[in-house]
Design an enzyme around this catalytic site. Structure first.
Site, PDB file in Angstrom:
ATOM      1  N   ASP A  71      -9.457  21.786  -8.149  1.00  0.00           N
ATOM      2  CA  ASP A  71      -9.162  20.502  -8.785  1.00  0.00           C
ATOM      3  C   ASP A  71      -9.796  19.386  -7.964  1.00  0.00           C
ATOM      4  O   ASP A  71      -9.551  19.280  -6.752  1.00  0.00           O
ATOM      5  CB  ASP A  71      -7.646  20.295  -8.860  1.00  0.00           C
ATOM      6  CG  ASP A  71      -7.206  19.691 -10.184  1.00  0.00           C
ATOM      7  OD1 ASP A  71      -7.869  18.737 -10.629  1.00  0.00           O
ATOM      8  OD2 ASP A  71      -6.220  20.166 -10.763  1.00  0.00           O
ATOM      9  N   GLU A 119     -11.107  16.079 -17.291  1.00  0.00           N
ATOM     10  CA  GLU A 119      -9.925  15.515 -17.959  1.00  0.00           C
ATOM     11  C   GLU A 119     -10.291  14.104 -18.417  1.00  0.00           C
ATOM     12  O   GLU A 119     -10.432  13.198 -17.597  1.00  0.00           O
ATOM     13  CB  GLU A 119      -8.738  15.467 -16.989  1.00  0.00           C
ATOM     14  CG  GLU A 119      -7.483  14.908 -17.628  1.00  0.00           C
ATOM     15  CD  GLU A 119      -6.376  14.613 -16.629  1.00  0.00           C
ATOM     16  OE1 GLU A 119      -5.205  14.809 -16.984  1.00  0.00           O
ATOM     17  OE2 GLU A 119      -6.680  14.188 -15.497  1.00  0.00           O
ATOM     18  N   HIS A 160      -0.320  21.761 -16.459  1.00  0.00           N
ATOM     19  CA  HIS A 160       0.732  21.288 -15.546  1.00  0.00           C
ATOM     20  C   HIS A 160       1.310  19.938 -15.940  1.00  0.00           C
ATOM     21  O   HIS A 160       2.310  19.497 -15.359  1.00  0.00           O
ATOM     22  CB  HIS A 160       0.164  21.192 -14.125  1.00  0.00           C
ATOM     23  CG  HIS A 160      -0.948  20.199 -14.006  1.00  0.00           C
ATOM     24  ND1 HIS A 160      -2.171  20.388 -14.608  1.00  0.00           N
ATOM     25  CD2 HIS A 160      -1.013  18.993 -13.387  1.00  0.00           C
ATOM     26  CE1 HIS A 160      -2.941  19.347 -14.343  1.00  0.00           C
ATOM     27  NE2 HIS A 160      -2.274  18.486 -13.618  1.00  0.00           N
ATOM     28  N   ASP A 161       0.695  19.250 -16.903  1.00  0.00           N
ATOM     29  CA  ASP A 161       1.190  17.957 -17.374  1.00  0.00           C
ATOM     30  C   ASP A 161       1.839  18.035 -18.752  1.00  0.00           C
ATOM     31  O   ASP A 161       2.232  17.008 -19.308  1.00  0.00           O
ATOM     32  CB  ASP A 161       0.037  16.938 -17.449  1.00  0.00           C
ATOM     33  CG  ASP A 161      -0.407  16.459 -16.078  1.00  0.00           C
ATOM     34  OD1 ASP A 161       0.415  16.488 -15.138  1.00  0.00           O
ATOM     35  OD2 ASP A 161      -1.581  16.069 -15.936  1.00  0.00           O
ATOM     36  N   ASP A 170     -10.108  15.606 -12.270  1.00  0.00           N
ATOM     37  CA  ASP A 170      -8.898  14.878 -12.623  1.00  0.00           C
ATOM     38  C   ASP A 170      -9.171  13.403 -12.914  1.00  0.00           C
ATOM     39  O   ASP A 170      -9.901  12.738 -12.163  1.00  0.00           O
ATOM     40  CB  ASP A 170      -7.899  14.981 -11.456  1.00  0.00           C
ATOM     41  CG  ASP A 170      -6.597  14.268 -11.719  1.00  0.00           C
ATOM     42  OD1 ASP A 170      -5.834  14.741 -12.573  1.00  0.00           O
ATOM     43  OD2 ASP A 170      -6.354  13.224 -11.078  1.00  0.00           O
TER      44      ASP A 170
END
Length: 570
Positions: free
Chosen positions: A103, A267, A339-340, A210
């Site tokens: 990430d 993202e 994860h969100d 991210d």
């Protein structure tokens, strides 16, 4: 596709699996998952059939936002292990033909990063320009922007008031411990590129990137219309997908990613479809991006805490639109969970969540065009939890959403209800390996970093691994069909074609190439559906279904409640 192109685009053939390291497997029984825990479970992942692992942040961090606040890009958080442990993971994964991506968090750092600490110590230091510092005005912060996690995006620096009494502030779009980097500064960008190349040289296969569409801010720093009782306005109008961001992204890509045969998954929430070509086209900045247009369908516009009901027709339209755009411009990364996000079977099916619907969602998304991403536990059909009070949440966003909901006039019961359904903690609870205490996440009973989901007693790997009708076995079948069957080329590279059906409870599509036509049909309702295809073809062979012996007709099929089929047609 020529050999050179195939070499460059190896990632199209992968099946990705996302790991939240704190919650995957605790190898040293301290209640926190770690790198050695991932290494110990590589055989499970290999048996599942995945070929690419995305690991959420593992870098040194005070963990204000569970690792998305990095204090040292070149070191590993001690709770996760060491650089040696990471090297060993990469080596052991390679033995099993599994690649690793990390990430990449480069919109902001931790406030404990040495750059920010130097910026605070010395206002004349070059590091002051590594971040975004601005004077307030008339006793107020520079703008009235609200952060993603609530409150102002501006944090006051004590002791730096000017002669007119105006305070100095720094910008943080997320928590106050995540100061935003100043991408307008070429020196910052150069430092970040050096770090990215360092990790690519170490042998990782690429990055998930991210919040990358937040790196460009509107340099006018204007106030926003107030949209809440807190007197603030949500920041994204001036901080997300801003004009000119393409210059930064092109430089990032040229100075790092395009020098390597790596994969990049960005993202980019709320990115307009007419900009996709620059992002994922033939010379795009990234290999692929996550499209959140269907993933966030349950969120009421203008709020993170209130969930809206949506129809199957809406979901179908969003998926078809996404596939049309991605197929036109580049390559996609279909996903159900991350994860969100809350657990998908609850989000899409509510009280009808269960094994059947977990398999249906798996089929619907796994065979879309793109590289499928599976989030840990999704392959087991793990559902949401229910917290009884706000004190039980770990996620900073969930806590903020609860208190904002109270300020907006919701009762504590209403606020807790909505936050439970959307909390990021839903997907962050420890993985379910077996029915032992802690779900086998730790080998001995220890306090886990976040409360367990009680469903581990019934939904776990040990209970499913030898059960041929389990969700886990179903995922293995899906992966084998895509990766290692005579239909693989069609299911990976074949054209995506929406199938028109006069039934708003059913989603169907075709994958086609020169050899095969494969249809995926999904009944989202709790009733039988007599489906007639508007095009003249019939089902030749059922490849996969969650309910045996569907009733095939001359130009259609009768599906049971929540039934999905993948079939060869002629």
């Amino acid at each position: 596709m020529n050999n050179k192109k195939e070499h460059i685009e190896w990632w199209k053939k992968e099946v990705a699996y996302q790991i939240y390291p704190k919650s995957f497997y605790d190898s040293n029984n301290d209640g926190i998952g770690d790198l050695n825990g991932i290494t110990e479970k590589l055989d499970y992942l290999s048996d599942l059939g995945i070929t690419l692992i995305w690991i959420c942040p593992i870098f040194k961090s005070p963990m204000d936002d569970n690792g998305y606040d990095i204090s040292d890009y070149y070191d590993i958080a001690p709770e996760f292990g060491t650089l040696k442990d990471l090297d060993n993971l990469i080596k052991e994964a390679k033995k099993r033909n599994i690649k690793i991506i990390l990430d990449l968090v480069i919109n902001h750092t931790s406030d404990e990063h040495e750059w920010f600490q130097e910026a605070l110590k010395n206002p004349e230091s070059k590091y002051r320009d590594y971040y975004i510092f601005k004077r307030g005005k008339n006793g107020l912060p520079p703008t009235n922007w609200r952060s993603h996690f609530g409150g102002s995006v501006w944090e006051k620096i004590e002791g730096e008031r000017d002669k007119d009494g105006n305070e100095m502030y720094y910008l943080h779009l997320f928590t106050k411990k995540q100061p935003d980097l100043n991408w307008e500064n070429p020196e910052v960008r150069k430092e970040l590129y050096k770090m990215v190349n360092y990790w690519l040289e170490k042998g990782i296969a690429g990055f998930r990137i991210d919040a990358i569409n937040s790196i460009k801010k509107d340099q006018r720093y204007l106030d926003l219309p107030v949209d809440g009782v807190d007197g603030l306005g949500f920041n994204i109008k001036y901080t997300l997908n801003q004009t000119g961001i393409e210059e930064f992204l092109e430089e990032l890509s040229n100075e790092t990613f395009k020098k390597y045969n790596c994969v990049t998954v960005a993202e980019t929430p709320d990115l307009e479809y007419d900009r996709y070509e620059k992002f994922i086209g033939e010379n795009g900045f990234f290999s692929m991006i996550f499209d959140f247009n269907y993933a966030d369908l349950d969120m009421e516009e203008g709020t993170y805490f209130r969930r809206r009901n949506f129809t199957v027709k809406e979901l179908k339209e969003k998926i078809f639109q996404s596939q049309k755009i991605i197929q036109k411009y580049g390559w996609g990364a279909p996903f159900l969970e991350n994860h969100d996000q809350p657990r998908s079977i609850d989000k899409y099916f509510g009280e009808n969540a269960g094994e059947l619907t977990a398999k249906l969602l798996g089929s619907l998304f796994f065979f879309l065009k793109g590289t499928p991403f599976i989030y840990q536990g999704q392959e087991l059909g793990i559902s949401n939890f229910e917290r009884k009070s706000v004190e039980e949440f770990d996620d900073i966003a969930s806590k903020d959403q609860y208190y904002r909901a109270i300020k907006e006039g919701y009762s504590p019961e209403e606020a807790l209800y909505h936050v439970n359904r959307r909390s990021r903690d839903n997907s962050r609870t420890p993985f379910h390996w077996n029915a032992n205490e802690n779900g086998g996440f730790s080998e001995i009973p220890v306090k886990t970093w976040i409360k367990m989901n009680d469903s581990y007693k019934n939904i776990n790997v040990a209970a499913q691994i030898k059960n041929k009708s389990s969700v886990l076995s179903y995922y293995k079948k899906m992966i084998r069909l895509r990766q290692n069957s005579k239909y693989s080329n069609c299911l990976i590279f074949g054209e995506f074609i929406p199938v028109s059906i006069e039934n708003d409870e059913v989603i169907a599509y075709l994958r086609t190439d020169n050899e095969h036509k494969i249809i995926c049909v999904n009944n989202f309702s709790n009733k039988k559906q007599d489906i007639k295809f508007s095009v003249n073809f019939k089902i030749k062979e059922i490849l996969l279904t969650n309910i045996e012996n569907p009733e095939v007709k001359e130009n259609g099929i009768i599906l049971n409640p929540f039934q999905t089929i993948l079939a060869v047609t002629e």
